[in-house]
Design an enzyme around this catalytic site. Structure first.
Site, PDB file in Angstrom:
ATOM      1  CE1 TYR A  74      -4.058  -1.280  -0.651  1.00  0.00           C
ATOM      2  CE2 TYR A  74      -3.394  -2.718   0.816  1.00  0.00           C
ATOM      3  CZ  TYR A  74      -4.329  -2.256  -0.095  1.00  0.00           C
ATOM      4  OH  TYR A  74      -5.606  -2.687  -0.406  1.00  0.00           O
ATOM      5  NE  ARG A  77      -2.465   0.159  -5.252  1.00  0.00           N
ATOM      6  CZ  ARG A  77      -3.661  -0.177  -4.061  1.00  0.00           C
ATOM      7  NH1 ARG A  77      -3.768  -1.370  -3.630  1.00  0.00           N
ATOM      8  NH2 ARG A  77      -4.743  -0.266  -4.674  1.00  0.00           N
ATOM      9  CG  ASN A 113     -10.471   4.217 -10.021  1.00  0.00           C
ATOM     10  OD1 ASN A 113     -10.537   3.157  -9.558  1.00  0.00           O
ATOM     11  ND2 ASN A 113     -10.354   5.049 -10.239  1.00  0.00           N
ATOM     12  CB  VAL A 114      -7.737   4.045  -2.860  1.00  0.00           C
ATOM     13  CG1 VAL A 114      -9.094   2.426  -2.637  1.00  0.00           C
ATOM     14  CG2 VAL A 114      -7.031   2.903  -3.125  1.00  0.00           C
ATOM     15  CG  HIS A 130     -14.082  -0.158  -3.339  1.00  0.00           C
ATOM     16  ND1 HIS A 130     -13.910  -1.008  -4.534  1.00  0.00           N
ATOM     17  CD2 HIS A 130     -15.188  -0.678  -3.238  1.00  0.00           C
ATOM     18  CE1 HIS A 130     -14.660  -1.161  -4.744  1.00  0.00           C
ATOM     19  NE2 HIS A 130     -15.272  -1.402  -4.009  1.00  0.00           N
ATOM     20  CB  CYS A 141      -8.186   1.378  19.160  1.00  0.00           C
ATOM     21  SG  CYS A 141      -6.934   2.691  18.556  1.00  0.00           S
ATOM     22  N   GLY A 208     -14.211   2.511 -17.229  1.00  0.00           N
ATOM     23  CA  GLY A 208     -12.820   1.638 -16.665  1.00  0.00           C
ATOM     24  C   GLY A 208     -13.221   1.363 -15.367  1.00  0.00           C
ATOM     25  CB  THR A 209     -15.677  -0.401 -13.786  1.00  0.00           C
ATOM     26  OG1 THR A 209     -15.828  -1.344 -12.360  1.00  0.00           O
ATOM     27  CG2 THR A 209     -16.859   0.297 -13.975  1.00  0.00           C
TER      28      THR A 209
HETATM   29  C1  BJW Z   1      -9.636   0.673 -19.270  1.00  0.00           C
HETATM   30  C2  BJW Z   1      -8.681   1.818 -19.162  1.00  0.00           C
HETATM   31  C3  BJW Z   1      -8.476   2.807 -19.594  1.00  0.00           C
HETATM   32  C4  BJW Z   1      -8.019  -0.773 -18.825  1.00  0.00           C
HETATM   33  N1  BJW Z   1      -9.926   3.304 -19.938  1.00  0.00           N
HETATM   34  N2  BJW Z   1     -11.064   2.209 -19.064  1.00  0.00           N
HETATM   35  C5  BJW Z   1     -22.319  -9.679  -4.457  1.00  0.00           C
HETATM   36  C6  BJW Z   1     -22.793  -8.560  -3.152  1.00  0.00           C
HETATM   37  C7  BJW Z   1     -22.005  -8.127  -1.958  1.00  0.00           C
HETATM   38  C8  BJW Z   1     -20.995  -8.856  -2.040  1.00  0.00           C
HETATM   39  C9  BJW Z   1     -20.831  -9.726  -2.937  1.00  0.00           C
HETATM   40  C10 BJW Z   1     -21.085 -10.433  -3.692  1.00  0.00           C
HETATM   41  N3  BJW Z   1     -20.375 -11.656  -4.114  1.00  0.00           N
HETATM   42  C11 BJW Z   1     -19.234 -11.277  -3.492  1.00  0.00           C
HETATM   43  C12 BJW Z   1     -19.274  -9.858  -2.584  1.00  0.00           C
HETATM   44  C13 BJW Z   1     -17.600 -10.261  -2.387  1.00  0.00           C
HETATM   45  C14 BJW Z   1     -17.127  -9.329  -2.003  1.00  0.00           C
HETATM   46  C15 BJW Z   1     -16.904  -9.401  -3.989  1.00  0.00           C
HETATM   47  O1  BJW Z   1     -17.331  -8.796  -4.723  1.00  0.00           O
HETATM   48  N4  BJW Z   1     -15.912 -10.113  -4.731  1.00  0.00           N
HETATM   49  C16 BJW Z   1     -16.033 -10.548  -5.872  1.00  0.00           C
HETATM   50  C17 BJW Z   1     -14.435 -10.488  -6.491  1.00  0.00           C
HETATM   51  C18 BJW Z   1     -16.703 -11.437  -6.662  1.00  0.00           C
HETATM   52  N5  BJW Z   1     -17.273  -7.926  -2.307  1.00  0.00           N
HETATM   53  C19 BJW Z   1     -16.623  -7.902  -0.787  1.00  0.00           C
HETATM   54  O2  BJW Z   1     -16.513  -7.911   0.238  1.00  0.00           O
HETATM   55  C20 BJW Z   1     -17.270  -5.801  -0.726  1.00  0.00           C
HETATM   56  N6  BJW Z   1     -18.178  -6.018   0.769  1.00  0.00           N
HETATM   57  C21 BJW Z   1     -18.837  -6.804   0.795  1.00  0.00           C
HETATM   58  O3  BJW Z   1     -19.431  -7.192   0.599  1.00  0.00           O
HETATM   59  O4  BJW Z   1     -19.217  -6.820   2.087  1.00  0.00           O
HETATM   60  C22 BJW Z   1     -20.147  -7.513   3.096  1.00  0.00           C
HETATM   61  C23 BJW Z   1     -20.280  -6.631   4.512  1.00  0.00           C
HETATM   62  C24 BJW Z   1     -21.116  -6.670   4.940  1.00  0.00           C
HETATM   63  C25 BJW Z   1     -21.761  -5.944   6.150  1.00  0.00           C
HETATM   64  C26 BJW Z   1     -20.511  -6.339   6.828  1.00  0.00           C
HETATM   65  C27 BJW Z   1     -19.892  -6.805   6.002  1.00  0.00           C
HETATM   66  C28 BJW Z   1     -19.359  -7.711   5.498  1.00  0.00           C
HETATM   67  C29 BJW Z   1     -15.709  -5.551  -0.769  1.00  0.00           C
HETATM   68  C30 BJW Z   1     -15.478  -4.863  -1.317  1.00  0.00           C
HETATM   69  C31 BJW Z   1     -14.119  -3.825  -1.645  1.00  0.00           C
HETATM   70  C32 BJW Z   1     -13.370  -3.991  -2.601  1.00  0.00           C
HETATM   71  N7  BJW Z   1     -12.273  -4.097  -2.629  1.00  0.00           N
HETATM   72  C33 BJW Z   1     -10.623  -3.388  -3.685  1.00  0.00           C
HETATM   73  C34 BJW Z   1      -9.641  -2.978  -2.805  1.00  0.00           C
HETATM   74  C35 BJW Z   1      -9.281  -1.625  -2.398  1.00  0.00           C
HETATM   75  C36 BJW Z   1      -8.609  -1.009  -1.922  1.00  0.00           C
HETATM   76  C37 BJW Z   1      -7.235  -1.401  -2.757  1.00  0.00           C
HETATM   77  O5  BJW Z   1      -7.086  -0.474  -3.567  1.00  0.00           O
HETATM   78  O6  BJW Z   1      -5.942  -1.775  -2.633  1.00  0.00           O
HETATM   79  O7  BJW Z   1     -11.714  -2.306  -4.344  1.00  0.00           O
HETATM   80  S1  BJW Z   1     -11.331  -4.667  -4.710  1.00  0.00           S
HETATM   81  C38 BJW Z   1     -10.092  -4.108  -6.257  1.00  0.00           C
HETATM   82  O8  BJW Z   1     -11.943  -3.828  -7.546  1.00  0.00           O
HETATM   83  C39 BJW Z   1     -10.796  -2.812  -5.575  1.00  0.00           C
HETATM   84  C40 BJW Z   1     -11.484  -1.566  -7.163  1.00  0.00           C
HETATM   85  O9  BJW Z   1     -11.718  -1.134  -6.331  1.00  0.00           O
HETATM   86  C41 BJW Z   1     -12.285  -2.871  -7.236  1.00  0.00           C
HETATM   87  C42 BJW Z   1     -13.285  -2.684  -8.529  1.00  0.00           C
HETATM   88  O10 BJW Z   1     -12.102  -3.008  -9.147  1.00  0.00           O
HETATM   89  P1  BJW Z   1     -12.018  -1.839 -11.135  1.00  0.00           P
HETATM   90  O11 BJW Z   1     -11.956  -0.720 -10.264  1.00  0.00           O
HETATM   91  O12 BJW Z   1     -13.406  -2.352 -11.823  1.00  0.00           O
HETATM   92  O13 BJW Z   1     -10.913  -2.789 -11.937  1.00  0.00           O
HETATM   93  P2  BJW Z   1     -10.295  -3.889 -12.030  1.00  0.00           P
HETATM   94  O14 BJW Z   1      -8.939  -3.745 -12.353  1.00  0.00           O
HETATM   95  O15 BJW Z   1     -10.978  -4.547 -12.084  1.00  0.00           O
HETATM   96  O16 BJW Z   1     -10.869  -3.643 -14.250  1.00  0.00           O
HETATM   97  C43 BJW Z   1     -10.342  -2.131 -14.662  1.00  0.00           C
HETATM   98  C44 BJW Z   1     -10.871  -1.971 -15.750  1.00  0.00           C
HETATM   99  O17 BJW Z   1     -10.660  -0.780 -16.600  1.00  0.00           O
HETATM  100  C45 BJW Z   1     -11.045  -3.040 -16.943  1.00  0.00           C
HETATM  101  O18 BJW Z   1     -12.422  -3.208 -17.539  1.00  0.00           O
HETATM  102  C46 BJW Z   1     -10.275  -2.661 -18.039  1.00  0.00           C
HETATM  103  O19 BJW Z   1     -10.868  -2.903 -19.700  1.00  0.00           O
HETATM  104  C47 BJW Z   1     -10.487  -1.273 -18.340  1.00  0.00           C
HETATM  105  N8  BJW Z   1      -9.331  -0.462 -18.516  1.00  0.00           N
HETATM  106  N9  BJW Z   1      -7.594   0.113 -18.912  1.00  0.00           N
HETATM  107  C48 BJW Z   1     -10.900   2.995 -18.957  1.00  0.00           C
HETATM  108  N10 BJW Z   1      -7.650   3.478 -20.126  1.00  0.00           N
END
Ligand code: BJW
Length: 286
Positions: A74, A77, A113-114, A130, A141, A208-209
């Site tokens: 982290y 990054r 995005n973070v 996020h 704590c 971009g997601t």
């Molecule tokens: C371009 C480009 C260019 C390239 N122009 N485009 C159903 C319902 C609810 C939850 C779940 C569910 N199913 C599963 C879950 C659980 C889980 C989940 O979703 N898992 C999946 C992997 C299946 N979700 C969770 O755990 C979430 N929490 C939760 O559900 O809590 C429940 C709860 C309730 C009450 C109490 C306790 C718990 C939390 C999710 C947290 C995600 N965190 C992250 C890390 C953040 C910190 C960090 O940055 O390190 O967030 S994971 C990561 O993925 C990050 C991102 O924000 C997130 C999304 O990714 P993103 O932005 O889409 O990036 P990429 O890399 O996937 O895609 C990039 C895209 O860009 C691509 O499409 C390219 O083509 C494109 N691209 N160049 C435009 N130039």
């Protein structure tokens, strides 16, 4: 000025929707920052982290089992983000937000995005779903903590993992980044604000997601309840593509400036500084 010569053309029906919209809701992901040099979440990792996917590291379990590795990832990054600049995609959204705001409309940005590249381009962000990579708190704590700016040069990974600091309040917990890891709840206020914006919008842009991560990825689909047009900007098909009314295939940094220029009548000029000010956005009369 941004080079838009190789940007794919924007279809007329998309331009018509964009010109008519008074409230635009934007849902952004890692792809919008890719052209700034920030790796997307699902790109292959290098250096210290090459044995891990980002998905492996972004969990409370990973932090528990190897806090130094996760902390150092982290901090690296954060250093990288600190050293890059917003790209024309961020700048175009900021420009459109100013233009709509000045005309009694609004453009709401909910980002996964973070990083702070939307803000450094001059935009106001409604929701960081996020969290933020520059915020820190105690893993035990929850006391907020300030860390000095990261020391790595932002390009190369550090040679060795470094332990995270101990919390000065409880003196027991380790300091962790203020981001949302898998299995953790999203900040409710940010999620609700984003949901309200998606429901109120008359146009939703999904930029971009991959649309893989829930519950954030369901937010733009809330617009479907009112039949709001959904437009995806992404070079690749995604989990959300089938639900979109229009899919613009190309990089956000090329497509958004063309779209926004066509809507606002203002040419976008690339920024030369790294401080994120918008001084170099030259405006042209319609
Ligand atoms: C371009 C480009 C260019 C390239 N122009 N485009 C159903 C319902 C609810 C939850 C779940 C569910 N199913 C599963 C879950 C659980 C889980 C989940 O979703 N898992 C999946 C992997 C299946 N979700 C969770 O755990 C979430 N929490 C939760 O559900 O809590 C429940 C709860 C309730 C009450 C109490 C306790 C718990 C939390 C999710 C947290 C995600 N965190 C992250 C890390 C953040 C910190 C960090 O940055 O390190 O967030 S994971 C990561 O993925 C990050 C991102 O924000 C997130 C999304 O990714 P993103 O932005 O889409 O990036 P990429 O890399 O996937 O895609 C990039 C895209 O860009 C691509 O499409 C390219 O083509 C494109 N691209 N160049 C435009 N130039």
């Amino acid at each position: 000025m941004c080079d838009q010569s190789d940007a794919p053309p924007i279809p007329d029906d998309v331009l018509t929707l964009a010109r008519a919209a008074r409230h635009v809701a934007v849902f952004s992901g890692a792809g919008i920052s890719a052209e700034s040099g920030v790796p997307t979440f699902r790109e292959v990792q290098t250096g210290l982290w090459e044995r891990f996917s980002a998905q492996d590291l972004a969990t409370p379990e990973a932090f528990e089992s190897d806090p130094a590795l996760v902390h150092t990832w982290y901090r690296w990054r954060a250093a990288l983000i600190q050293q890059v600049s917003p790209n024309p995609g961020h700048q175009a959204l900021a420009q459109w937000q100013r233009q709509l705001g000045g005309a009694g409309g609004r453009l709401s940005i909910a980002t996964q995005n973070v990083d702070d590249l939307h803000e450094r381009a001059g935009a106001e962000v409604l929701a960081h779903l996020h969290g933020s990579i520059t915020a820190h708190r105690c893993a035990e704590c929850d006391a907020p903590a300030e860390l000095a700016a990261p020391q790595y040069d932002g390009a190369a990974a550090p040679a060795e993992p470094v332990d995270p600091p101990l919390c000065e309040v409880c003196e027991e917990g380790l300091i962790r980044p203020g981001v949302v890891w898998f299995g953790e709840p999203l900040p409710m206020e940010a999620f609700d604000a984003a949901a309200d914006a998606m429901r109120a919008a008359d146009l939703i842009l999904v930029v971009g997601t991959s649309g893989l991560v829930q519950p954030a990825a369901s937010l733009p689909l809330l617009g479907m309840e009112r039949g709001t047009p959904l437009i995806e900007i992404n070079p690749e098909p995604t989990e959300l593509s089938d639900a979109m009314h229009h899919r613009l295939r190309g990089p956000a940094g090329k497509l958004l400036p063309v779209l926004v220029q066509a809507v606002t009548g203002e040419a976008l000029h690339a920024m030369d500084g790294s401080d994120g000010t918008d001084d170099s956005v030259e405006r042209r009369a319609r």
